[in-house]
Each structure stands twice: as structure tokens, then as C-alpha cells.
Write a protein that holds these residues in place. Structure first.
Motif, PDB file in Angstrom:
ATOM      1  N   GLN A 162       0.803  -1.222   0.000  1.00 25.83           N
ATOM      2  CA  GLN A 162       0.000   0.000   0.000  1.00 25.83           C
ATOM      3  C   GLN A 162       0.839   1.277   0.000  1.00 25.83           C
ATOM      4  O   GLN A 162       0.427   2.280  -0.559  1.00 25.83           O
ATOM      5  N   LYS A 163       2.006   1.272   0.597  1.00 28.63           N
ATOM      6  CA  LYS A 163       2.743   2.515   0.828  1.00 28.63           C
ATOM      7  C   LYS A 163       4.019   2.687   0.005  1.00 28.63           C
ATOM      8  O   LYS A 163       4.584   3.768  -0.021  1.00 28.63           O
ATOM      9  N   ILE A 164       4.478   1.638  -0.646  1.00 33.70           N
ATOM     10  CA  ILE A 164       5.785   1.681  -1.295  1.00 33.70           C
ATOM     11  C   ILE A 164       5.622   1.785  -2.810  1.00 33.70           C
ATOM     12  O   ILE A 164       4.868   1.017  -3.400  1.00 33.70           O
ATOM     13  N   PRO A 165       6.345   2.699  -3.460  1.00 33.30           N
ATOM     14  CA  PRO A 165       6.302   2.764  -4.926  1.00 33.30           C
ATOM     15  C   PRO A 165       6.742   1.437  -5.554  1.00 33.30           C
ATOM     16  O   PRO A 165       7.613   0.732  -5.031  1.00 33.30           O
ATOM     17  N   GLN A 166       6.143   1.109  -6.696  1.00 36.43           N
ATOM     18  CA  GLN A 166       6.393  -0.169  -7.368  1.00 36.43           C
ATOM     19  C   GLN A 166       7.866  -0.400  -7.668  1.00 36.43           C
ATOM     20  O   GLN A 166       8.367  -1.512  -7.524  1.00 36.43           O
ATOM     21  N   LYS A 167       8.607   0.648  -8.060  1.00 29.92           N
ATOM     22  CA  LYS A 167      10.020   0.432  -8.393  1.00 29.92           C
ATOM     23  C   LYS A 167      10.821  -0.026  -7.180  1.00 29.92           C
ATOM     24  O   LYS A 167      11.753  -0.820  -7.303  1.00 29.92           O
ATOM     25  N   TYR A 168      10.450   0.430  -5.972  1.00 27.10           N
ATOM     26  CA  TYR A 168      11.142  -0.016  -4.762  1.00 27.10           C
ATOM     27  C   TYR A 168      10.707  -1.429  -4.375  1.00 27.10           C
ATOM     28  O   TYR A 168      11.520  -2.230  -3.918  1.00 27.10           O
ATOM     29  N   LEU A 169       9.420  -1.737  -4.570  1.00 25.35           N
ATOM     30  CA  LEU A 169       8.937  -3.099  -4.294  1.00 25.35           C
ATOM     31  C   LEU A 169       9.635  -4.102  -5.208  1.00 25.35           C
ATOM     32  O   LEU A 169      10.036  -5.176  -4.762  1.00 25.35           O
ATOM     33  N   ALA A 170       9.746  -3.743  -6.487  1.00 23.18           N
ATOM     34  CA  ALA A 170      10.409  -4.635  -7.441  1.00 23.18           C
ATOM     35  C   ALA A 170      11.842  -4.912  -6.997  1.00 23.18           C
ATOM     36  O   ALA A 170      12.275  -6.078  -6.958  1.00 23.18           O
ATOM     37  N   SER A 171      12.560  -3.872  -6.644  1.00 21.09           N
ATOM     38  CA  SER A 171      13.937  -4.035  -6.195  1.00 21.09           C
ATOM     39  C   SER A 171      13.996  -4.905  -4.937  1.00 21.09           C
ATOM     40  O   SER A 171      14.859  -5.774  -4.800  1.00 21.09           O
ATOM     41  N   TYR A 172      13.059  -4.695  -4.034  1.00 19.91           N
ATOM     42  CA  TYR A 172      13.010  -5.441  -2.768  1.00 19.91           C
ATOM     43  C   TYR A 172      12.838  -6.942  -2.994  1.00 19.91           C
ATOM     44  O   TYR A 172      13.461  -7.752  -2.309  1.00 19.91           O
ATOM     45  N   ILE A 173      11.988  -7.311  -3.978  1.00 19.45           N
ATOM     46  CA  ILE A 173      11.793  -8.750  -4.216  1.00 19.45           C
ATOM     47  C   ILE A 173      12.774  -9.303  -5.246  1.00 19.45           C
ATOM     48  O   ILE A 173      12.770 -10.488  -5.537  1.00 19.45           O
ATOM     49  N   GLY A 174      13.614  -8.421  -5.806  1.00 24.67           N
ATOM     50  CA  GLY A 174      14.691  -8.876  -6.681  1.00 24.67           C
ATOM     51  C   GLY A 174      14.334  -8.996  -8.148  1.00 24.67           C
ATOM     52  O   GLY A 174      14.888  -9.851  -8.840  1.00 24.67           O
ATOM     53  N   VAL A 175      13.402  -8.148  -8.623  1.00 26.33           N
ATOM     54  CA  VAL A 175      13.028  -8.164 -10.039  1.00 26.33           C
ATOM     55  C   VAL A 175      12.986  -6.734 -10.572  1.00 26.33           C
ATOM     56  O   VAL A 175      13.057  -5.772  -9.815  1.00 26.33           O
ATOM     57  N   THR A 176      12.828  -6.615 -11.888  1.00 24.76           N
ATOM     58  CA  THR A 176      12.650  -5.296 -12.495  1.00 24.76           C
ATOM     59  C   THR A 176      11.198  -4.853 -12.300  1.00 24.76           C
ATOM     60  O   THR A 176      10.310  -5.699 -12.063  1.00 24.76           O
ATOM     61  N   PRO A 177      10.911  -3.562 -12.430  1.00 29.00           N
ATOM     62  CA  PRO A 177       9.511  -3.104 -12.352  1.00 29.00           C
ATOM     63  C   PRO A 177       8.626  -3.777 -13.411  1.00 29.00           C
ATOM     64  O   PRO A 177       7.455  -4.083 -13.137  1.00 29.00           O
ATOM     65  N   GLN A 178       9.172  -4.047 -14.591  1.00 31.63           N
ATOM     66  CA  GLN A 178       8.401  -4.712 -15.640  1.00 31.63           C
ATOM     67  C   GLN A 178       8.046  -6.145 -15.226  1.00 31.63           C
ATOM     68  O   GLN A 178       6.917  -6.610 -15.447  1.00 31.63           O
ATOM     69  N   ALA A 179       8.995  -6.852 -14.640  1.00 31.11           N
ATOM     70  CA  ALA A 179       8.728  -8.221 -14.173  1.00 31.11           C
ATOM     71  C   ALA A 179       7.690  -8.204 -13.054  1.00 31.11           C
ATOM     72  O   ALA A 179       6.822  -9.086 -12.997  1.00 31.11           O
ATOM     73  N   LEU A 180       7.745  -7.205 -12.180  1.00 30.07           N
ATOM     74  CA  LEU A 180       6.740  -7.099 -11.119  1.00 30.07           C
ATOM     75  C   LEU A 180       5.353  -6.879 -11.722  1.00 30.07           C
ATOM     76  O   LEU A 180       4.376  -7.470 -11.261  1.00 30.07           O
ATOM     77  N   ARG A 182       4.290  -7.994 -14.563  1.00 30.88           N
ATOM     78  CA  ARG A 182       3.844  -9.298 -15.079  1.00 30.88           C
ATOM     79  C   ARG A 182       3.383 -10.209 -13.942  1.00 30.88           C
ATOM     80  O   ARG A 182       2.380 -10.915 -14.073  1.00 30.88           O
ATOM     81  N   ILE A 183       4.104 -10.190 -12.837  1.00 33.30           N
ATOM     82  CA  ILE A 183       3.707 -10.992 -11.672  1.00 33.30           C
ATOM     83  C   ILE A 183       2.329 -10.548 -11.182  1.00 33.30           C
ATOM     84  O   ILE A 183       1.452 -11.372 -10.920  1.00 33.30           O
ATOM     85  N   LYS A 184       2.121  -9.247 -11.075  1.00 31.73           N
ATOM     86  CA  LYS A 184       0.839  -8.734 -10.601  1.00 31.73           C
ATOM     87  C   LYS A 184      -0.304  -9.121 -11.541  1.00 31.73           C
ATOM     88  O   LYS A 184      -1.392  -9.470 -11.087  1.00 31.73           O
ATOM     89  N   LYS A 185      -0.048  -9.108 -12.859  1.00 32.74           N
ATOM     90  CA  LYS A 185      -1.077  -9.497 -13.826  1.00 32.74           C
ATOM     91  C   LYS A 185      -1.459 -10.971 -13.669  1.00 32.74           C
ATOM     92  O   LYS A 185      -2.621 -11.327 -13.793  1.00 32.74           O
ATOM     93  N   ARG A 186      -0.463 -11.824 -13.399  1.00 31.44           N
ATOM     94  CA  ARG A 186      -0.758 -13.258 -13.192  1.00 31.44           C
ATOM     95  C   ARG A 186      -1.586 -13.491 -11.933  1.00 31.44           C
ATOM     96  O   ARG A 186      -2.418 -14.379 -11.873  1.00 31.44           O
ATOM     97  N   ILE A 187      -1.319 -12.692 -10.914  1.00 33.33           N
ATOM     98  CA  ILE A 187      -1.991 -12.882  -9.627  1.00 33.33           C
ATOM     99  C   ILE A 187      -3.430 -12.347  -9.654  1.00 33.33           C
ATOM    100  O   ILE A 187      -4.334 -12.960  -9.124  1.00 33.33           O
ATOM    101  N   TYR A 188      -3.629 -11.207 -10.300  1.00 32.29           N
ATOM    102  CA  TYR A 188      -4.958 -10.560 -10.267  1.00 32.29           C
ATOM    103  C   TYR A 188      -5.826 -11.037 -11.367  1.00 32.29           C
ATOM    104  O   TYR A 188      -5.812 -11.051 -12.425  1.00 32.29           O
TER     105      TYR A 188
END
Length: 188
Positions: A162-180, A182-188
């Protein structure tokens, strides 16, 4: 300051005398959003408690920063490895929102360890908590897929989503923002 005492008392009971000694050493500081509170190449001089706000730990990169942790309201924040070794850090800690910290200096904390009955116990228990959090993160990076790490955020740390920009979340889980994305599209 009551939140700090409550946090400590989840670990061990504090006498009023010990609390008064500790709280007399605390310094309240406010930081605006996107303000570094510890920069690469500097030694950490404070152990901080976040009253309000959010901080990000990252390794600065030429193209992209590598985010490795976030700390929220009611948690301790510090370049703790530098705090205890007195060596400079190779990462930066910055605020992601307006942030209020209660801070204690290295020298004052050493004084508390020496003068209070409970100081060393609290220091050990806090250190053990930080170690367990770090170990869990490292094991997740080694054992879980990026998608599983993202799914884990929903159950373990929903405030990140809820609070973190996507580019920081992507870095945190070890992927690029684009890969994140794609992950979100698969989940939702």
C-alpha cells in the motif's frame, strides 16, 4: 515515547527508574520525505525508533538502487552493523514519507547498558529480533520465487503493497519493475 516503552516491555519488564534513565537520553528528530538519515560512507551514530513514517534501506547503483529493507511506524531503524562496529556503511537509509524518529546515540546507549539493570537484556533481545528478520529475508531470497516473495508480502507485510512505490517493491523482491507488473497481472 510510550510506544517505545511498550515495545521494550513486550520483551522484558522495565522499572520506572530504568525507563527514566533511558528516555532521558532520547532525542526527537523530524525528517521530510526523501531525506537521507544515513548515507554511504558514514558511520551510524544512532539507534532510532520510528514514531511515524517510513524508511528505505538501499545500495545506490549507477542505473538502479538495490532496495533491501523497509522499516515502518513502531519499529527500530539503524545502520546497526555500523552502529556496533563503528565502521562506515555501504548503503543509504532514507525516508519515504515525513518521518519522526526518537534517537539514542551510541555513547548514550553504552552508558545505559552500564547503568541499568535491564539494558543489556533489551539490547540482546532487540539484536536477536533484527537477526531473525534478516535471516528470514535471506532465506526467502534463496528459496522462494519472485512471485512467491511478492505473495508473501500480502500476508506478512501488507503495508508494503500500500505505501511503497512499485520500483522499490520490485527491487526489494529482486526483479525489475516490468517483471513485477507481469507478476501482478498473473496474480490478479
Amino acid at each position: 515515547m510510550q510506544r517505545i516503552r511498550d515495545n521494550f516491555e513486550r520483551m522484558a519488564k522495565l522499572s520506572d527508574e530504568d525507563w527514566n534513565t533511558f528516555s532521558s537520553k532520547l532525542i526527537r528528530q523530524e525528517f521530510s520525505k526523501k531525506t537521507p538519515i544515513l548515507e554511504t560512507g558514514h558511520v551510524e551514530n544512532y539507534l532510532s525508533f520510528i514514531e511515524k513514517g517510513l524508511v528505505r534501506y538501499y545500495i545506490p547503483g549507477e542505473d538502479n538502487d538495490l532496495t533491501f529493507t523497509f522499516v515502518f511506524d513502531g519499529e527500530f531503524a539503524s545502520g546497526y552493523d555500523s552502529f556496533i562496529t563503528r565502521q562506515p556503511v555501504n548503503y543509504t537509509i532514507e525516508t519515504l514519507a515525513d518521518t519522526i524518529l526518537w534517537r539514542i546515540s551510541y555513547c548514550d546507549l553504552q552508558d545505559i547498558y552500564a547503568k541499568t539493570k535491564i539494558g543489556n537484556t533489551l539490547g540482546r533481545l532487540a539484536s536477536e529480533g533484527l537477526f531473525l528478520k534478516k535471516s528470514k529475508r535471506e532465506l526467502s531470497l534463496l528459496n522462494d520465487s519472485a512471485e512467491q516473495r511478492y505473495r508473501n508480502l500480502f500476508t506478512e507485510q501488507p503495508q508494503l503493497i500500500q505505501k511503497i512505490p512499485q520500483k522499490y517493491l520490485a527491487s526489494y523482491i529482486g526483479v525489475t519493475p516490468q517483471a513485477l507488473s507481469r507478476i501482478k497481472k498473473r496474480i490478479y
